[in-house]
Design a protein around this motif. Structure first.
Motif, PDB file in Angstrom:
ATOM      1  N   ILE A  69       0.822  -1.202   0.000  1.00  0.00           N
ATOM      2  CA  ILE A  69       0.000   0.000   0.000  1.00  0.00           C
ATOM      3  C   ILE A  69       0.862   1.261   0.000  1.00  0.00           C
ATOM      4  CG2 ILE A  69      -0.228   0.022   2.521  1.00  0.00           C
ATOM      5  CD1 ILE A  69      -3.089   1.068   2.093  1.00  0.00           C
ATOM      6  N   ARG A  70       1.983   1.211   0.697  1.00  0.00           N
ATOM      7  CA  ARG A  70       2.896   2.363   0.698  1.00  0.00           C
ATOM      8  C   ARG A  70       3.445   2.633  -0.701  1.00  0.00           C
ATOM      9  NH1 ARG A  70       4.275   0.568   6.029  1.00  0.00           N
ATOM     10  NH2 ARG A  70       4.200   2.277   7.540  1.00  0.00           N
ATOM     11  N   ASP A  71       3.907   1.580  -1.353  1.00  0.00           N
ATOM     12  CA  ASP A  71       4.470   1.738  -2.698  1.00  0.00           C
ATOM     13  C   ASP A  71       3.411   2.237  -3.674  1.00  0.00           C
ATOM     14  OD1 ASP A  71       6.929   0.909  -1.803  1.00  0.00           O
ATOM     15  OD2 ASP A  71       6.665  -1.173  -2.456  1.00  0.00           O
ATOM     16  N   TYR A  72       2.199   1.738  -3.497  1.00  0.00           N
ATOM     17  CA  TYR A  72       1.124   2.147  -4.406  1.00  0.00           C
ATOM     18  C   TYR A  72       0.814   3.632  -4.239  1.00  0.00           C
ATOM     19  CZ  TYR A  72      -3.256   2.064  -6.995  1.00  0.00           C
ATOM     20  OH  TYR A  72      -4.249   2.317  -7.910  1.00  0.00           O
ATOM     21  N   LEU A  73       0.700   4.094  -3.017  1.00  0.00           N
ATOM     22  CA  LEU A  73       0.402   5.504  -2.781  1.00  0.00           C
ATOM     23  C   LEU A  73       1.531   6.398  -3.287  1.00  0.00           C
ATOM     24  CD1 LEU A  73      -1.182   5.405   0.795  1.00  0.00           C
ATOM     25  CD2 LEU A  73      -2.327   5.428  -1.433  1.00  0.00           C
ATOM     26  N   ARG A  74       2.725   5.879  -3.282  1.00  0.00           N
ATOM     27  CA  ARG A  74       3.882   6.650  -3.743  1.00  0.00           C
ATOM     28  C   ARG A  74       3.853   6.900  -5.250  1.00  0.00           C
ATOM     29  NH1 ARG A  74       6.914  10.006  -0.813  1.00  0.00           N
ATOM     30  NH2 ARG A  74       6.799   9.335   1.354  1.00  0.00           N
ATOM     31  N   THR A  75       2.979   6.196  -5.967  1.00  0.00           N
ATOM     32  CA  THR A  75       2.882   6.438  -7.412  1.00  0.00           C
ATOM     33  C   THR A  75       2.111   7.725  -7.713  1.00  0.00           C
ATOM     34  OG1 THR A  75       0.837   5.147  -7.698  1.00  0.00           O
ATOM     35  CG2 THR A  75       2.932   3.957  -7.846  1.00  0.00           C
ATOM     36  N   ALA A  76       1.392   8.256  -6.731  1.00  0.00           N
ATOM     37  CA  ALA A  76       0.627   9.490  -6.945  1.00  0.00           C
ATOM     38  C   ALA A  76       1.584  10.674  -7.082  1.00  0.00           C
ATOM     39  CB  ALA A  76      -0.326   9.734  -5.786  1.00  0.00           C
ATOM     40  N   GLU A  77       1.289  11.537  -8.018  1.00  0.00           N
ATOM     41  CA  GLU A  77       2.122  12.719  -8.236  1.00  0.00           C
ATOM     42  C   GLU A  77       1.488  13.993  -7.695  1.00  0.00           C
ATOM     43  OE1 GLU A  77       3.063  13.041 -12.338  1.00  0.00           O
ATOM     44  OE2 GLU A  77       4.091  11.096 -12.444  1.00  0.00           O
ATOM     45  N   HIS A  78       0.157  13.992  -7.538  1.00  0.00           N
ATOM     46  CA  HIS A  78      -0.521  15.221  -7.122  1.00  0.00           C
ATOM     47  C   HIS A  78      -1.438  15.038  -5.916  1.00  0.00           C
ATOM     48  CE1 HIS A  78       0.817  17.017 -10.906  1.00  0.00           C
ATOM     49  NE2 HIS A  78       0.427  15.903 -11.492  1.00  0.00           N
ATOM     50  N   SER A  79      -2.220  13.964  -5.899  1.00  0.00           N
ATOM     51  CA  SER A  79      -3.208  13.820  -4.828  1.00  0.00           C
ATOM     52  C   SER A  79      -3.512  12.362  -4.537  1.00  0.00           C
ATOM     53  CB  SER A  79      -4.510  14.545  -5.209  1.00  0.00           C
ATOM     54  OG  SER A  79      -5.110  13.923  -6.335  1.00  0.00           O
ATOM     55  N   ILE A  80      -3.937  12.123  -3.289  1.00  0.00           N
ATOM     56  CA  ILE A  80      -4.356  10.800  -2.834  1.00  0.00           C
ATOM     57  C   ILE A  80      -5.641  10.975  -2.052  1.00  0.00           C
ATOM     58  CG2 ILE A  80      -3.793   8.765  -1.442  1.00  0.00           C
ATOM     59  CD1 ILE A  80      -0.997  11.136  -2.225  1.00  0.00           C
ATOM     60  N   SER A  81      -6.655  10.218  -2.417  1.00  0.00           N
ATOM     61  CA  SER A  81      -7.918  10.269  -1.682  1.00  0.00           C
ATOM     62  C   SER A  81      -8.372   8.847  -1.375  1.00  0.00           C
ATOM     63  CB  SER A  81      -8.991  11.000  -2.502  1.00  0.00           C
ATOM     64  OG  SER A  81     -10.225  11.035  -1.811  1.00  0.00           O
ATOM     65  N   TYR A  82      -8.833   8.648  -0.140  1.00  0.00           N
ATOM     66  CA  TYR A  82      -9.413   7.359   0.248  1.00  0.00           C
ATOM     67  C   TYR A  82     -10.836   7.605   0.698  1.00  0.00           C
ATOM     68  CZ  TYR A  82     -10.698   3.305   3.050  1.00  0.00           C
ATOM     69  OH  TYR A  82     -11.374   2.235   3.574  1.00  0.00           O
TER      70      TYR A  82
END
Length: 247
Positions: A69-82
């Motif tokens: 999950i950490r690696d996946y979120l690190r692919t975001a360049e601008h925003s992350i929403s859950y």
């Protein structure tokens, strides 16, 4: 655009390979027809922005390029929403709050929308997830406390980049939305099954491509979760440290 053409090329190659194998093995017209059908299905999936499928929780690590999950979120360049229940996998297993705070500190917008622990939906959700009501409420409150602590650790000039909100909508699936409204935006939806534990969930990952139509499934999924986020209200931490309920 390059990603789209690579996807189409891969579909064509796969179809040709299946057709060739059917011919060489003597399967006849039926197999060639199946190969063409498989190619058509693949094209429809890609046209609707469907990028990947996960039959259970363990396949996220096995079949996703950025498995954890950490690696996946690190692919975001601008925003992350859950948008979901209480971010169970991230909070209880991966201690994700500090990772989200780190992303906000880097200038990325972070939003976490959890179910209101006082929602009238708690009894129904408890039955659906096969968990006692007090356990569901406690997990949400624990997640809120964990995430609020992570948010409080941010410098004052970055705190606004980490929003924590509560919703009261009926959900049976949670979602991560990465880089919404940006090229290559992704959505990972995790579907919960009635009465099953969390390892038996299944997931579908979507990605907006140049040729994805405005009415595509990926766009409709994105819009649905954005509506829930828009209707949610900001979480306000409790004033008393002795309260068992955070709101």
């Amino acid at each position: 655009m390059g990603t789209f053409f690579l996807g189409v090329l891969a579909s064509v190659v796969a179809a040709l390979f299946l057709s060739l194998m059917a011919y060489l093995l003597g399967f006849g017209r039926a197999s060639l027809k199946d190969a063409r059908y498989a190619w058509q299905v693949t094209r429809r999936l890609r046209r609707n922005g469907i990028l990947n499928f996960f039959a259970n929780r363990s396949e996220y690590v096995k079949h996703r390029k950025n498995g954890t999950i950490r690696d996946y979120l690190r692919t975001a360049e601008h925003s992350i929403s859950y948008v979901g229940f209480w971010l169970a996998h991230g909070v209880e297993i991966s201690n994700i709050g500090h990772e989200l705070a780190s992303l906000a500190k880097e200038g990325k917008f972070v939003e976490v929308v959890l179910l209101n622990p006082k929602s009238e939906l708690i009894p129904a959700l408890s039955t659906y997830l096969n968990l006692p009501e007090p356990s569901v409420v406690k997990r949400i409150n624990d997640a809120l406390s964990h995430l609020q602590q992570a948010r409080d650790s941010l410098p004052a000039d970055h705190a606004h980049l980490f929003r924590l909100k509560l919703h009261s909508q009926l959900l049976t699936a949670s979602a991560f939305l990465l880089d919404t409204n940006k090229p290559g935006a992704k959505v990972l939806v995790d579907f919960k099954l009635f009465g099953s534990d969390r390892d038996n969930t299944f997931g579908i990952e979507f990605q907006e491509l140049d040729k994805t139509t405005p009415s595509s499934l990926s766009q409709r999924v994105t819009n649905a979760y954005r509506k829930i986020s828009s209707s949610a209200r900001d979480f306000k931490p409790p004033t008393s440290t002795h309260s068992n309920n955070v709101i």
